[in-house]
Design a protein around this motif. Structure first.
Motif, PDB file in Angstrom:
ATOM      1  N   ALA A  91      12.146  67.751  35.413  1.00 48.25           N
ATOM      2  CA  ALA A  91      11.871  68.264  36.744  1.00 48.25           C
ATOM      3  C   ALA A  91      10.752  69.350  36.571  1.00 48.25           C
ATOM      4  O   ALA A  91      10.791  70.141  35.727  1.00 48.25           O
ATOM      5  CB  ALA A  91      13.354  68.919  37.520  1.00 48.25           C
ATOM      6  N   ILE A  92       9.727  69.148  37.442  1.00 49.15           N
ATOM      7  CA  ILE A  92       8.652  70.302  37.615  1.00 49.15           C
ATOM      8  C   ILE A  92       8.810  70.754  39.156  1.00 49.15           C
ATOM      9  O   ILE A  92       8.469  69.850  39.888  1.00 49.15           O
ATOM     10  CB  ILE A  92       7.427  69.582  37.148  1.00 49.15           C
ATOM     11  CG1 ILE A  92       7.481  69.102  35.441  1.00 49.15           C
ATOM     12  CG2 ILE A  92       6.282  70.758  37.157  1.00 49.15           C
ATOM     13  CD1 ILE A  92       6.247  68.406  35.187  1.00 49.15           C
ATOM     14  N   ALA A  93       8.919  71.630  39.377  1.00 41.33           N
ATOM     15  CA  ALA A  93       8.874  72.376  40.712  1.00 41.33           C
ATOM     16  C   ALA A  93       7.988  73.440  40.908  1.00 41.33           C
ATOM     17  O   ALA A  93       7.485  74.403  40.003  1.00 41.33           O
ATOM     18  CB  ALA A  93      10.350  72.763  41.237  1.00 41.33           C
ATOM     19  N   ILE A  94       7.127  73.499  42.004  1.00 44.62           N
ATOM     20  CA  ILE A  94       5.942  73.948  42.486  1.00 44.62           C
ATOM     21  C   ILE A  94       6.555  74.995  43.592  1.00 44.62           C
ATOM     22  O   ILE A  94       7.014  74.503  44.644  1.00 44.62           O
ATOM     23  CB  ILE A  94       4.922  73.442  42.443  1.00 44.62           C
ATOM     24  CG1 ILE A  94       4.443  72.393  41.564  1.00 44.62           C
ATOM     25  CG2 ILE A  94       3.547  74.358  42.775  1.00 44.62           C
ATOM     26  CD1 ILE A  94       4.122  72.750  40.379  1.00 44.62           C
ATOM     27  N   GLY A  95       6.048  76.247  43.801  1.00 45.46           N
ATOM     28  CA  GLY A  95       6.194  76.956  45.072  1.00 45.46           C
ATOM     29  C   GLY A  95       5.407  78.172  44.894  1.00 45.46           C
ATOM     30  O   GLY A  95       4.215  78.130  44.304  1.00 45.46           O
ATOM     31  N   GLY A  96       5.038  78.752  46.125  1.00 40.55           N
ATOM     32  CA  GLY A  96       4.089  79.743  46.510  1.00 40.55           C
ATOM     33  C   GLY A  96       3.981  79.933  48.074  1.00 40.55           C
ATOM     34  O   GLY A  96       4.456  79.002  48.760  1.00 40.55           O
ATOM     35  N   PRO A  97       3.134  81.026  48.303  1.00 39.79           N
ATOM     36  CA  PRO A  97       2.771  80.922  49.545  1.00 39.79           C
ATOM     37  C   PRO A  97       2.152  79.841  50.401  1.00 39.79           C
ATOM     38  O   PRO A  97       1.402  79.255  49.748  1.00 39.79           O
ATOM     39  CB  PRO A  97       1.784  82.314  49.769  1.00 39.79           C
ATOM     40  CG  PRO A  97       1.848  82.883  48.367  1.00 39.79           C
ATOM     41  CD  PRO A  97       2.294  81.735  47.466  1.00 39.79           C
ATOM     42  N   GLY A  98       2.686  79.579  51.678  1.00 41.51           N
ATOM     43  CA  GLY A  98       2.009  78.374  52.361  1.00 41.51           C
ATOM     44  C   GLY A  98       2.588  77.482  51.959  1.00 41.51           C
ATOM     45  O   GLY A  98       2.197  76.151  52.633  1.00 41.51           O
TER      46      GLY A  98
ATOM     47  N   GLU B 203       6.413  64.575  36.690  1.00 41.06           N
ATOM     48  CA  GLU B 203       7.780  64.316  36.031  1.00 41.06           C
ATOM     49  C   GLU B 203       7.930  63.033  35.055  1.00 41.06           C
ATOM     50  O   GLU B 203       8.424  62.939  34.002  1.00 41.06           O
ATOM     51  CB  GLU B 203       8.994  64.622  36.972  1.00 41.06           C
ATOM     52  CG  GLU B 203       8.873  66.104  37.660  1.00 41.06           C
ATOM     53  CD  GLU B 203       9.780  66.077  38.937  1.00 41.06           C
ATOM     54  OE1 GLU B 203      10.577  64.852  39.132  1.00 41.06           O
ATOM     55  OE2 GLU B 203      10.260  67.005  39.439  1.00 41.06           O
ATOM     56  N   SER B 204       7.354  61.797  35.532  1.00 42.91           N
ATOM     57  CA  SER B 204       7.620  60.602  34.869  1.00 42.91           C
ATOM     58  C   SER B 204       6.505  60.811  33.822  1.00 42.91           C
ATOM     59  O   SER B 204       7.299  60.253  32.514  1.00 42.91           O
ATOM     60  CB  SER B 204       7.431  59.421  35.965  1.00 42.91           C
ATOM     61  OG  SER B 204       6.387  59.416  36.531  1.00 42.91           O
TER      62      SER B 204
ATOM     63  N   ALA C 206      -0.442  68.865  27.767  1.00 44.67           N
ATOM     64  CA  ALA C 206      -1.689  69.086  28.524  1.00 44.67           C
ATOM     65  C   ALA C 206      -1.661  68.136  29.689  1.00 44.67           C
ATOM     66  O   ALA C 206      -2.145  68.393  31.003  1.00 44.67           O
ATOM     67  CB  ALA C 206      -2.923  69.000  27.591  1.00 44.67           C
ATOM     68  N   ASP C 207      -1.353  66.754  29.479  1.00 40.00           N
ATOM     69  CA  ASP C 207      -1.508  65.497  30.440  1.00 40.00           C
ATOM     70  C   ASP C 207      -0.640  66.144  31.352  1.00 40.00           C
ATOM     71  O   ASP C 207      -1.006  65.774  32.702  1.00 40.00           O
ATOM     72  CB  ASP C 207      -1.199  64.018  29.822  1.00 40.00           C
ATOM     73  CG  ASP C 207      -2.705  63.881  28.969  1.00 40.00           C
ATOM     74  OD1 ASP C 207      -3.840  64.484  29.083  1.00 40.00           O
ATOM     75  OD2 ASP C 207      -2.330  62.718  28.169  1.00 40.00           O
ATOM     76  N   VAL C 208       0.628  66.214  31.154  1.00 35.60           N
ATOM     77  CA  VAL C 208       1.643  66.383  32.247  1.00 35.60           C
ATOM     78  C   VAL C 208       1.396  67.573  33.240  1.00 35.60           C
ATOM     79  O   VAL C 208       1.347  67.620  34.570  1.00 35.60           O
ATOM     80  CB  VAL C 208       3.266  66.827  31.546  1.00 35.60           C
ATOM     81  CG1 VAL C 208       4.147  67.232  32.603  1.00 35.60           C
ATOM     82  CG2 VAL C 208       3.551  65.666  30.436  1.00 35.60           C
ATOM     83  N   ALA C 209       0.602  68.585  32.614  1.00 38.38           N
ATOM     84  CA  ALA C 209       0.330  69.779  33.203  1.00 38.38           C
ATOM     85  C   ALA C 209      -0.942  69.575  34.320  1.00 38.38           C
ATOM     86  O   ALA C 209      -0.946  69.794  35.468  1.00 38.38           O
ATOM     87  CB  ALA C 209      -0.288  71.010  32.383  1.00 38.38           C
ATOM     88  N   ARG C 210      -1.839  68.648  33.786  1.00 40.05           N
ATOM     89  CA  ARG C 210      -3.049  67.986  34.609  1.00 40.05           C
ATOM     90  C   ARG C 210      -2.397  67.356  35.632  1.00 40.05           C
ATOM     91  O   ARG C 210      -2.871  67.425  37.045  1.00 40.05           O
ATOM     92  CB  ARG C 210      -3.896  67.200  33.976  1.00 40.05           C
ATOM     93  CG  ARG C 210      -5.235  68.059  33.502  1.00 40.05           C
ATOM     94  CD  ARG C 210      -6.167  67.156  32.944  1.00 40.05           C
ATOM     95  NE  ARG C 210      -5.982  66.348  31.635  1.00 40.05           N
ATOM     96  CZ  ARG C 210      -5.830  66.784  30.606  1.00 40.05           C
ATOM     97  NH1 ARG C 210      -6.359  68.256  30.282  1.00 40.05           N
ATOM     98  NH2 ARG C 210      -5.214  66.085  29.402  1.00 40.05           N
TER      99      ARG C 210
END
Ligand SMILES: Cc1cc2nc3c(=O)[nH]c(=O)nc-3n(C[C@H](O)[C@H](O)[C@H](O)COP(=O)(O)OP(=O)(O)OC[C@H]3O[C@@H](n4cnc5c(N)ncnc54)[C@H](O)[C@@H]3O)c2cc1C
Ligand code: FES
Ligand code: FES
Lengths: 153, 263
Positions: free
Chosen positions: B194-201, B211-212, B221-225
């Motif tokens: 699982a990779i979750a992102i949050g932040g203002p807006g 994730e897959s 590096a590829d997952v991060a891109r």
């Protein structure tokens, strides 16, 4: 009527949802606690609740039944060495943030449990308290000096 | 002078049943956690006539290796070694000590402003347990997404199934209370990523394609891109969406590397 202890004295809590800061200032007349921003962002309204700093502008008084609250007046009454140290180090200019700084610093020194405080720890403990005048150096120095005095280091 | 807007009464039910009944009877009553979002809002926009505080109810105070009650404070979360690392790191990243001593997990999830702990909960696959205000007599399970910004649900606790390796990181303008640029949490079990992102807006969200890729063994590096491409981020006065994507890429790469190197 529910009560909380403020600076060692039992006090009747209000029945409405006013915040702790308004109750402390308006009903109890303890105006040392300031409300500089009213939005949770400056730490200037901090008081100790059961030994932990909390933002008195952001919590209703009524939910703190049986809580032990200490304001800056409570620190003054027991001649907390932090107060003298702030004076000696020139750690206040306009003074608007000072009550909150003192309360946050007291919580930190208590957490040190008699061990000498360190600068990184003091800065972390004060990280939620904003001062628009002094630039923090004198404040941190005052906290460390008072901590050394308390710990005998 | 500051407005003195405050509820006429703060009701303090003694049980979940009583709380659910009060909320069903008083549809405009607001559930109150630590108040760090609600009270400043009341001051700006006016307070509800009634607020409901769960301090006298046992269930929302529970904290364990797979459960976190809605009324658990972020300070308590940071101090409990049983909870997944990402939750502790996310809680520790919020405000200063006085904010963390008051702010609750329930408020962080429901208010999602910006929901740092909610991001970490998404990464460990958590769900919420509570009551729907329309059906107060029945326990209900909610996805976290159903809880974000909701006013018609009472959240009692969050649960996650398996012990997960997890980590959280965020970029903010200032450590305590400065505007957040972006927050990221990742979680891994034997068969999930699982990779979750949050932040203002943005509401906290997961990035499925990244994730897959991670699950199929792609490099950090590829997952991060892929995470940066999939992240739903926006421009605001603090940062551009482009900058936020770059931050997501860096943080995801670092977190995956940390977990994979066992750090
Ligand atoms: C200086 C400062 C810095 C901050 N920094 C961050 C940060 O970096 N990251 C971050 O995520 N947050 C941050 N916050 C925001 C906030 O403190 C947190 O999101 C906090 O966790 C909110 O919880 P609370 O208990 O105070 O919520 P409250 O103010 O009590 O409630 C917020 C909302 O959630 C609802 N709610 C609360 N509990 C429940 C429940 N059990 N069921 C249903 N609805 C509920 C309320 O009705 C209300 O609408 C910051 C706040 C301040 C003041
Ligand atoms: S007045 Fe409470 S945090 Fe500023
Ligand atoms: S002394 Fe003026 S704000 Fe700190």
């Amino acid at each position: 009527m529910t009560t909380a202890e403020v600076n060692g004295r039992p006090r009747d809590l209000p029945e409405d949802g006013r915040c702790l800061a308004d109750w402390i200032r308006d009903d109890l007349g303890l105006t040392g606690t300031k409300i500089p921003c009213g939005s949770g962002h400056c730490g200037g309204c901090s008081v100790l609740l059961d030994g932990r700093p909390v933002l008195s502008c952001s919590t209703p008084a009524v939910v703190h039944e049986d809580g032990r609250i200490t304001t800056v007046e409570g620190l003054a009454a027991r001649q907390d060495p932090l107060l003298r140290s702030f004076v000696e180090h020139g750690a206040a200019q306009c003074g608007y943030c000072t009550a909150g700084m003192l309360v946050a610093a007291r919580a930190y020194l208590d957490e040190c449990g008699g061990a000498a405080p360190d600068e990184a720890g003091a800065r972390r403990a004060l990280s939620g308290n904003v001062c628009r005048c002094t630039g923090y150096t004198a404040i941190v120095a005052a906290v460390l000096a008072a901590g050394r005095e308390c710990s005998g280091a | 002078m500051l407005s003195r807007a405050a509820p006429r009464r703060v009701l303090r039910p003694r049980s979940v049943e009583e709380a659910a009944a009060v909320l069903a009877d008083l549809p405009a009553a607001e559930v109150l956690g630590g108040g760090t979002v609600a009270l400043p809002d009341w001051r700006r926009r006016g307070a509800p006539e009634f607020a409901v505080h769960l301090g006298a109810v046992v269930e929302p105070r529970r904290l364990g290796s797979r459960e976190c009650g809605a009324l658990v404070t972020l300070d308590e979360l940071t101090r409990d070694a049983r909870v997944p690392t990402a939750l502790r790191q996310a809680a520790a990243s919020v405000g200063g000590p006085a904010v963390r001593a008051m702010a609750t997990v329930g408020g962080n999830v429901v208010a999602v402003r910006p929901g740092c702990v909610a991001v970490a909960l998404l990464a460990v696959g958590a769900v919420g347990e509570g009551r729907d205000r329309g059906a107060p007599g029945e326990s209900a399970t909610f996805s976290l997404d159903d809880l974000f910004d909701s006013t018609d649900r009472l959240l009692l606790s969050t649960h996650w199934q398996s012990t997960t390796e997890s980590a959280f990181a965020k970029l903010a303008v200032r450590s305590a209370g400065g505007p957040n640029v972006v927050s990221v949490a990742i979680g891994r079990t034997a068969d999930t990523r699982a990779i979750a992102i949050g932040g203002p807006g943005t509401r906290p969200h997961r990035v499925a394609a990244a994730e897959s890729d991670w699950g199929e063994g792609a490099s950090a590096a590829d997952v991060a891109r892929a995470a940066a491409v999939g992240a739903l981020v926006a421009d605001d006065v603090t940062a551009t969406a482009r900058y936020r994507r770059a931050a997501v890429e860096t943080l995801v790469r670092r977190l995956i590397t940390t977990i994979e190197e066992g750090g």
